[in-house]
Scaffold this motif. Structure first.
Motif, PDB file in Angstrom:
ATOM      1  N   GLY A  71      -2.962  86.045  50.764  1.00 35.56           N
ATOM      2  CA  GLY A  71      -2.433  87.397  50.932  1.00 35.56           C
ATOM      3  C   GLY A  71      -1.882  87.932  49.620  1.00 35.56           C
ATOM      4  O   GLY A  71      -2.106  89.097  49.267  1.00 35.56           O
ATOM      5  N   ASP A  72      -1.162  87.081  48.894  1.00 33.45           N
ATOM      6  CA  ASP A  72      -0.642  87.473  47.581  1.00 33.45           C
ATOM      7  C   ASP A  72      -1.794  87.744  46.612  1.00 33.45           C
ATOM      8  O   ASP A  72      -1.753  88.682  45.818  1.00 33.45           O
ATOM      9  CB  ASP A  72       0.269  86.392  47.004  1.00 33.45           C
ATOM     10  N   LYS A  73      -2.821  86.903  46.696  1.00 28.27           N
ATOM     11  CA  LYS A  73      -3.995  87.097  45.847  1.00 28.27           C
ATOM     12  C   LYS A  73      -4.628  88.453  46.130  1.00 28.27           C
ATOM     13  O   LYS A  73      -4.896  89.225  45.209  1.00 28.27           O
ATOM     14  CB  LYS A  73      -5.004  85.979  46.097  1.00 28.27           C
ATOM     15  N   ASP A  74      -4.860  88.743  47.398  1.00 26.56           N
ATOM     16  CA  ASP A  74      -5.470  90.019  47.771  1.00 26.56           C
ATOM     17  C   ASP A  74      -4.638  91.199  47.283  1.00 26.56           C
ATOM     18  O   ASP A  74      -5.180  92.190  46.793  1.00 26.56           O
ATOM     19  CB  ASP A  74      -5.664  90.108  49.284  1.00 26.56           C
ATOM     20  N   ALA A  75      -3.319  91.098  47.404  1.00 30.97           N
ATOM     21  CA  ALA A  75      -2.444  92.188  46.972  1.00 30.97           C
ATOM     22  C   ALA A  75      -2.590  92.445  45.469  1.00 30.97           C
ATOM     23  O   ALA A  75      -2.661  93.606  45.040  1.00 30.97           O
ATOM     24  CB  ALA A  75      -0.995  91.878  47.324  1.00 30.97           C
ATOM     25  N   LEU A  76      -2.654  91.391  44.673  1.00 28.42           N
ATOM     26  CA  LEU A  76      -2.801  91.559  43.230  1.00 28.42           C
ATOM     27  C   LEU A  76      -4.183  92.094  42.864  1.00 28.42           C
ATOM     28  O   LEU A  76      -4.316  92.996  42.039  1.00 28.42           O
ATOM     29  CB  LEU A  76      -2.539  90.242  42.496  1.00 28.42           C
ATOM     30  N   VAL A  77      -5.209  91.546  43.480  1.00 26.70           N
ATOM     31  CA  VAL A  77      -6.577  91.939  43.149  1.00 26.70           C
ATOM     32  C   VAL A  77      -6.862  93.377  43.607  1.00 26.70           C
ATOM     33  O   VAL A  77      -7.533  94.135  42.911  1.00 26.70           O
ATOM     34  CB  VAL A  77      -7.593  90.947  43.761  1.00 26.70           C
ATOM     35  N   PRO A  82      -4.768  95.038  36.479  1.00 27.07           N
ATOM     36  CA  PRO A  82      -5.991  94.452  35.929  1.00 27.07           C
ATOM     37  C   PRO A  82      -6.366  93.076  36.500  1.00 27.07           C
ATOM     38  O   PRO A  82      -7.286  92.432  35.999  1.00 27.07           O
ATOM     39  CB  PRO A  82      -5.653  94.334  34.442  1.00 27.07           C
ATOM     40  N   PHE A  83      -5.677  92.617  37.536  1.00 31.60           N
ATOM     41  CA  PHE A  83      -5.993  91.308  38.110  1.00 31.60           C
ATOM     42  C   PHE A  83      -7.307  91.380  38.865  1.00 31.60           C
ATOM     43  O   PHE A  83      -7.629  92.388  39.484  1.00 31.60           O
ATOM     44  CB  PHE A  83      -4.872  90.836  39.034  1.00 31.60           C
ATOM     45  N   PHE A  84      -8.058  90.284  38.813  1.00 26.60           N
ATOM     46  CA  PHE A  84      -9.355  90.247  39.487  1.00 26.60           C
ATOM     47  C   PHE A  84      -9.649  88.831  39.935  1.00 26.60           C
ATOM     48  O   PHE A  84      -8.864  87.911  39.726  1.00 26.60           O
ATOM     49  CB  PHE A  84     -10.463  90.795  38.572  1.00 26.60           C
ATOM     50  N   THR A  85     -10.797  88.662  40.555  1.00 29.62           N
ATOM     51  CA  THR A  85     -11.260  87.347  40.968  1.00 29.62           C
ATOM     52  C   THR A  85     -12.765  87.305  40.753  1.00 29.62           C
ATOM     53  O   THR A  85     -13.385  88.320  40.415  1.00 29.62           O
ATOM     54  CB  THR A  85     -10.867  87.041  42.432  1.00 29.62           C
ATOM     55  N   THR A  86     -13.337  86.135  40.925  1.00 30.01           N
ATOM     56  CA  THR A  86     -14.788  85.962  40.841  1.00 30.01           C
ATOM     57  C   THR A  86     -15.215  85.104  42.033  1.00 30.01           C
ATOM     58  O   THR A  86     -14.366  84.474  42.677  1.00 30.01           O
ATOM     59  CB  THR A  86     -15.205  85.252  39.537  1.00 30.01           C
ATOM     60  N   PRO A  87     -16.508  85.050  42.314  1.00 29.73           N
ATOM     61  CA  PRO A  87     -16.962  84.220  43.443  1.00 29.73           C
ATOM     62  C   PRO A  87     -16.507  82.761  43.337  1.00 29.73           C
ATOM     63  O   PRO A  87     -16.252  82.116  44.354  1.00 29.73           O
ATOM     64  CB  PRO A  87     -18.487  84.329  43.372  1.00 29.73           C
ATOM     65  N   HIS A  88     -16.391  82.241  42.118  1.00 31.42           N
ATOM     66  CA  HIS A  88     -15.934  80.857  41.931  1.00 31.42           C
ATOM     67  C   HIS A  88     -14.555  80.641  42.548  1.00 31.42           C
ATOM     68  O   HIS A  88     -14.235  79.542  43.001  1.00 31.42           O
ATOM     69  CB  HIS A  88     -15.904  80.520  40.438  1.00 31.42           C
ATOM     70  N   TRP A  89     -13.725  81.683  42.598  1.00 26.19           N
ATOM     71  CA  TRP A  89     -12.357  81.587  43.088  1.00 26.19           C
ATOM     72  C   TRP A  89     -12.211  81.999  44.550  1.00 26.19           C
ATOM     73  O   TRP A  89     -11.088  82.051  45.057  1.00 26.19           O
ATOM     74  CB  TRP A  89     -11.412  82.399  42.193  1.00 26.19           C
ATOM     75  N   ASN A  90     -13.311  82.282  45.225  1.00 25.85           N
ATOM     76  CA  ASN A  90     -13.228  82.613  46.659  1.00 25.85           C
ATOM     77  C   ASN A  90     -12.574  81.458  47.415  1.00 25.85           C
ATOM     78  O   ASN A  90     -12.978  80.308  47.276  1.00 25.85           O
ATOM     79  CB  ASN A  90     -14.612  82.891  47.249  1.00 25.85           C
ATOM     80  N   LYS A  93      -6.330  79.884  45.739  1.00 22.72           N
ATOM     81  CA  LYS A  93      -5.103  80.652  45.515  1.00 22.72           C
ATOM     82  C   LYS A  93      -4.868  80.850  44.020  1.00 22.72           C
ATOM     83  O   LYS A  93      -3.955  80.281  43.442  1.00 22.72           O
ATOM     84  CB  LYS A  93      -3.920  79.963  46.184  1.00 22.72           C
ATOM     85  N   GLY A  94      -5.721  81.660  43.423  1.00 20.10           N
ATOM     86  CA  GLY A  94      -5.582  81.974  42.014  1.00 20.10           C
ATOM     87  C   GLY A  94      -6.150  83.352  41.727  1.00 20.10           C
ATOM     88  O   GLY A  94      -7.125  83.770  42.351  1.00 20.10           O
ATOM     89  N   VAL A  95      -5.495  84.059  40.809  1.00 19.26           N
ATOM     90  CA  VAL A  95      -5.995  85.350  40.353  1.00 19.26           C
ATOM     91  C   VAL A  95      -6.259  85.260  38.861  1.00 19.26           C
ATOM     92  O   VAL A  95      -5.691  84.417  38.158  1.00 19.26           O
ATOM     93  CB  VAL A  95      -5.023  86.516  40.646  1.00 19.26           C
ATOM     94  N   LEU A  96      -7.121  86.128  38.387  1.00 19.68           N
ATOM     95  CA  LEU A  96      -7.541  86.112  37.000  1.00 19.68           C
ATOM     96  C   LEU A  96      -7.080  87.378  36.292  1.00 19.68           C
ATOM     97  O   LEU A  96      -6.935  88.437  36.920  1.00 19.68           O
ATOM     98  CB  LEU A  96      -9.066  86.005  36.920  1.00 19.68           C
ATOM     99  N   LEU A  97      -6.876  87.239  34.991  1.00 18.16           N
ATOM    100  CA  LEU A  97      -6.481  88.359  34.153  1.00 18.16           C
ATOM    101  C   LEU A  97      -6.994  88.071  32.755  1.00 18.16           C
ATOM    102  O   LEU A  97      -6.814  86.964  32.243  1.00 18.16           O
ATOM    103  CB  LEU A  97      -4.948  88.502  34.122  1.00 18.16           C
ATOM    104  N   ARG A  98      -7.629  89.062  32.152  1.00 17.93           N
ATOM    105  CA  ARG A  98      -8.091  88.884  30.779  1.00 17.93           C
ATOM    106  C   ARG A  98      -6.917  89.053  29.821  1.00 17.93           C
ATOM    107  O   ARG A  98      -6.085  89.930  30.002  1.00 17.93           O
ATOM    108  CB  ARG A  98      -9.188  89.890  30.456  1.00 17.93           C
ATOM    109  N   GLU A  99      -6.870  88.205  28.801  1.00 23.46           N
ATOM    110  CA  GLU A  99      -5.817  88.313  27.791  1.00 23.46           C
ATOM    111  C   GLU A  99      -5.789  89.709  27.194  1.00 23.46           C
ATOM    112  O   GLU A  99      -4.715  90.265  26.966  1.00 23.46           O
ATOM    113  CB  GLU A  99      -6.021  87.281  26.679  1.00 23.46           C
ATOM    114  N   ARG A 100      -6.941  90.280  26.966  1.00 21.22           N
ATOM    115  CA  ARG A 100      -6.999  91.618  26.363  1.00 21.22           C
ATOM    116  C   ARG A 100      -6.342  92.677  27.244  1.00 21.22           C
ATOM    117  O   ARG A 100      -5.985  93.734  26.773  1.00 21.22           O
ATOM    118  CB  ARG A 100      -8.440  92.014  26.053  1.00 21.22           C
TER     119      ARG A 100
END
Length: 138
Positions: A71-77, A82-90, A93-100
């Motif tokens: 639920g927290d993941k969905d809220a951020l994504v 700029p938080f996102f996810t990829t199919p690998h993370w389906n 419980k992790g969200v992704l963010l580019r350093e840039r």
């Protein structure tokens, strides 16, 4: 109100202020932050499932932040950030963010995400002590 924008140095400062944190560096220079042997923030190596939509190249600057639940993941994504996810993370419980894209997040937001990531991975007793005491970052 114009809040200060986050930088990579802020990520390190926030993570290292939390109890029991150890920073490690991979042979290729990528950092990870762990509590009790569990990573809660890490810089991920490029993967074929994370490509820049503009260039088609693998993203080399992806940070992973653990979250307490999906639920927290969905809220951020699904939020405006700029938080996102990829199919690998389906299902993970992790969200992704580019350093840039760190500058799209305020320092306060980064502090909250890092602290929540730590709380998601820290031993229960350590997390309870942290929440009960004056050590929570401001």
């Amino acid at each position: 109100m114009n809040e200060a924008r986050a930088r990579l140095a802020d990520l390190d400062a926030v993570a290292m202020r939390l109890p029991g944190v150890e920073r490690s560096t991979s042979p290729d220079g990528r950092h990870s932050y762990e509590v009790a042997g569990k990573a809660f923030v890490l810089s991920r190596s490029p993967r074929k499932d994370a490509v820049d939509p503009e260039t088609g190249e693998r993203m080399e600057d992806v940070l992973v932040f653990w979250v307490a639940d999906l639920g927290d993941k969905d809220a951020l994504v699904q939020g405006d950030g700029p938080f996102f996810t990829t199919p690998h993370w389906n299902g993970y419980k992790g969200v992704l963010l580019r350093e840039r894209d760190l500058g799209q997040v305020s320092r306060r937001e980064l502090e909250e995400v890092v602290t929540d990531a730590w709380l998601a991975r820290a031993p229960k007793r350590l997390a309870q002590e942290f929440l009960a005491g004056p050590g929570e970052p401001t």
